[in-house]
Design a protein around this motif. Sequence first.
Motif, short mmCIF file in Angstrom:
data_model
loop_
_atom_site.label_atom_id
_atom_site.label_comp_id
_atom_site.label_asym_id
_atom_site.label_seq_id
_atom_site.Cartn_x
_atom_site.Cartn_y
_atom_site.Cartn_z
N ALA A 246 -61.94 -32.21 -15.70
CA ALA A 246 -63.07 -33.05 -15.92
C ALA A 246 -63.58 -33.15 -13.95
O ALA A 246 -62.57 -33.40 -13.21
N GLY B 195 -66.33 -36.92 -14.45
CA GLY B 195 -66.46 -37.69 -16.39
C GLY B 195 -66.39 -36.78 -17.17
O GLY B 195 -66.83 -37.28 -18.12
N ASP B 196 -67.86 -35.55 -16.60
CA ASP B 196 -68.14 -34.93 -17.23
C ASP B 196 -66.89 -34.03 -17.35
O ASP B 196 -66.31 -33.28 -16.34
N SER C 173 -56.56 -39.83 -18.65
CA SER C 173 -57.18 -40.07 -17.30
C SER C 173 -57.68 -39.05 -16.59
O SER C 173 -58.82 -38.60 -16.20
N GLY D 109 -62.49 -34.80 -19.40
CA GLY D 109 -63.73 -35.48 -19.06
C GLY D 109 -64.89 -35.46 -20.91
O GLY D 109 -64.08 -34.69 -21.57
N ALA D 110 -65.65 -35.72 -20.56
CA ALA D 110 -66.56 -36.29 -21.98
C ALA D 110 -67.35 -34.73 -21.15
O ALA D 110 -68.06 -34.17 -20.25
N ARG E 61 -63.53 -37.15 -24.91
CA ARG E 61 -63.35 -36.40 -24.28
C ARG E 61 -62.65 -35.27 -24.95
O ARG E 61 -61.69 -35.43 -25.55
#
Length: 197
Positions: free
Chosen positions: A29, A32-33, A51, A54-55, A170
């Motif tokens: 990730a 966040g991606d 945590s 990633g999305a 995610r």
Amino acid sequence: MTTLRAVAGLLLAALVLAGCATTGKDAVAQGGDFQFVAPGGKTTITYDPPSTRGALPQLSGESLLHPGRTIGIGDYAGKVLVINIWGSWCGPCRAEAPDLQFVLDQTKTAGVDVMGIDVRDDRAAAGDFIRDRGLTYDSIFDPPGRVLTALSGYPRNTVPSTIVLDKQHRVAAVYLEPIRVSDLIPAVQRLAAEPAP
């Protein structure tokens, strides 16, 4: 002669492993991606704690079951989503599809769903594939593989492969091989039991 072969075999193995490792450690990730990086020979990759996940981008495309209609990740809000990349021409996909339907049947009430991405295929052959196996989950019909280009670094030639998303969509797991029910059901049940976003 046996020693020479053993040494040659070890050198070849070291070269292969070095080649895989040069592009990165794992799918990661970044900001966040989700960005896929060569997994160093792994065929199953999991992301825990949450945590580290990633999305994915909002993948969408034409429905295989309902031509002219668009389907995508956004249609499965709040659900654990199993995304399977397949083709009717793929031998392992023929064996895997009933297992994916079984996983869906066993876990749907827990908030799990399945969506396919059908690549390099003919619509008639793909439709026969679905009917012959009694599949109820829909797929994005993506013969040229354009939908997969949104997955940065993802190996588009690895068919079948499966990406499992948590409730926040995610990436929680990637399977670069046919799935096994004994692995997938516990994984999606664990994700379904995670607190809602």
